[in-house]
Write a protein that holds these residues in place. Structure first.
Motif, PDB file in Angstrom:
ATOM      1  N   ASP A   1      -4.603   7.139  15.400  1.00 47.37           N
ATOM      2  CA  ASP A   1      -4.766   7.099  13.937  1.00 47.37           C
ATOM      3  C   ASP A   1      -3.380   7.006  13.315  1.00 47.37           C
ATOM      4  O   ASP A   1      -2.422   7.613  13.812  1.00 47.37           O
ATOM      5  CB  ASP A   1      -5.477   8.370  13.446  1.00 47.37           C
TER       6      ASP A   1
ATOM      7  N   ARG B   1       0.808  -1.220   0.000  1.00 50.27           N
ATOM      8  CA  ARG B   1       0.000   0.000   0.000  1.00 50.27           C
ATOM      9  C   ARG B   1       0.844   1.274   0.000  1.00 50.27           C
ATOM     10  O   ARG B   1       0.543   2.226  -0.724  1.00 50.27           O
ATOM     11  CB  ARG B   1      -0.899  -0.031   1.251  1.00 50.27           C
TER      12      ARG B   1
ATOM     13  N   CYS C   1      -4.931   4.141   8.453  1.00 54.90           N
ATOM     14  CA  CYS C   1      -5.595   3.078   9.206  1.00 54.90           C
ATOM     15  C   CYS C   1      -5.557   3.498  10.677  1.00 54.90           C
ATOM     16  O   CYS C   1      -5.326   4.674  10.976  1.00 54.90           O
ATOM     17  CB  CYS C   1      -4.909   1.717   9.000  1.00 54.90           C
TER      18      CYS C   1
ATOM     19  N   ARG D   1     -13.443  -9.202  12.040  1.00 52.74           N
ATOM     20  CA  ARG D   1     -14.789  -9.807  12.032  1.00 52.74           C
ATOM     21  C   ARG D   1     -14.725 -11.255  11.544  1.00 52.74           C
ATOM     22  O   ARG D   1     -15.391 -12.134  12.098  1.00 52.74           O
ATOM     23  CB  ARG D   1     -15.745  -8.985  11.154  1.00 52.74           C
TER      24      ARG D   1
ATOM     25  N   SER E   1      -7.765  -1.633   9.329  1.00 48.32           N
ATOM     26  CA  SER E   1      -8.137  -0.773   8.211  1.00 48.32           C
ATOM     27  C   SER E   1      -9.655  -0.762   8.088  1.00 48.32           C
ATOM     28  O   SER E   1     -10.318   0.175   8.498  1.00 48.32           O
ATOM     29  CB  SER E   1      -7.469  -1.292   6.936  1.00 48.32           C
ATOM     30  N   THR E   2     -10.238  -1.846   7.594  1.00 46.45           N
ATOM     31  CA  THR E   2     -11.705  -1.903   7.477  1.00 46.45           C
ATOM     32  C   THR E   2     -12.337  -2.672   8.638  1.00 46.45           C
ATOM     33  O   THR E   2     -13.530  -2.550   8.901  1.00 46.45           O
ATOM     34  CB  THR E   2     -12.114  -2.621   6.170  1.00 46.45           C
ATOM     35  N   GLY E   3     -11.526  -3.491   9.312  1.00 45.54           N
ATOM     36  CA  GLY E   3     -12.067  -4.330  10.385  1.00 45.54           C
ATOM     37  C   GLY E   3     -12.549  -5.684   9.883  1.00 45.54           C
ATOM     38  O   GLY E   3     -12.981  -6.540  10.662  1.00 45.54           O
ATOM     39  N   GLY E   4     -12.455  -5.921   8.571  1.00 41.15           N
ATOM     40  CA  GLY E   4     -12.935  -7.172   7.980  1.00 41.15           C
ATOM     41  C   GLY E   4     -12.208  -8.403   8.514  1.00 41.15           C
ATOM     42  O   GLY E   4     -12.837  -9.434   8.790  1.00 41.15           O
ATOM     43  N   THR E   5     -10.893  -8.302   8.666  1.00 39.29           N
ATOM     44  CA  THR E   5     -10.117  -9.459   9.155  1.00 39.29           C
ATOM     45  C   THR E   5     -10.506  -9.784  10.589  1.00 39.29           C
ATOM     46  O   THR E   5     -10.601 -10.954  10.975  1.00 39.29           O
ATOM     47  CB  THR E   5      -8.598  -9.164   9.073  1.00 39.29           C
TER      48      THR E   5
END
Length: 217
Positions: free
Chosen positions: A185, A15, A98, A173, A167-171
């Motif tokens: 931050d 990134r 993030c 969840r 970052s998104t919190g997807g991992t």
């Protein structure tokens, strides 16, 4: 040997590399090889006096501090953990954003555990940041240093909690974890070797100015 006027920029893959490219282009510098497909660790650019070295994110401050790179881009997480010694940090580039957070398994009543003074085991790559955070809150923790896949720690009973970048919190969840505290931050900053700033100011200054301008857009 590097010529007096050659500039070396330290970047990490992923990134930060991708989000730094437009800033480099604003300074008229185009990296001519892709680090994902090239095996080279030193990448040429369209400017014979500017080259990019590909290093681990956590090593960027070290390369810049010791003058092996004149400047680099590193996340605030890496700089806080490293200490930023001997580095000039002129610009928050506002890229690779993030946050650093504490996360626990969904079934753990974290707030209650903290209230009751429980001693928590926390897995993290960011030992310094985690230690400061929990010390400031007066929470007793045992820190376990891991280098990757923090989410696995609570799943296999290695730790009660983790401190990691989100970052998104997807991992989180996907692994049945939830964020319980926001520590700071994170975004990426330009870091410059202090000697290079003096000795190569003429070459560096226009690039630093272009970075600053492009990052504010």
């Amino acid at each position: 040997m590097m010529s007096q006027q050659q500039l070396t920029l330290a970047l990490s893959k992923g990134r930060i590399f991708e989000e730094t490219l437009p800033l480099l282009q604003a300074a008229g510098v185009v990296v001519t090889e892709d680090p994902e497909s090239s095996r080279k660790l030193i990448l040429p650019t369209n400017d014979p006096n500017v080259r990019v070295i590909i290093v681990r994110a956590s090593d960027v401050p070290t390369y810049v501090q010791y003058g092996a790179a004149d400047f680099g881009v590193a996340g605030k997480d890496v700089l806080v953990e490293h200490g930023g010694e001997g580095l000039y940090q002129p610009i928050d580039l506002g890229i690779a954003k993030c946050r650093m957070s504490v996360a626990v398994p969904s079934g753990l009543d974290y707030e209650r555990a903290v209230r009751q003074g429980a001693r928590l085991r926390v897995a993290t790559k960011y030992v310094h940041i985690a230690r400061e955070h929990f010390a400031a809150k007066g929470v007793h923790v045992d820190l376990i240093k891991l280098y990757g896949s923090m989410e696995l720690g609570p799943l296999v009973g290695l730790s009660d909690a983790i401190v990691d970048l989100v970052s998104t919190g997807g991992t989180l969840r996907a692994n049945n974890l939830r964020e319980v505290e926001h520590i700071m931050d994170i975004s990426s900053r330009l870091v410059v070797n202090q000697a290079a700033l003096k000795l190569k100011r003429e070459r560096l200054q226009p690039i630093l100015e272009a970075f600053e301008k492009a990052s504010k857009k």
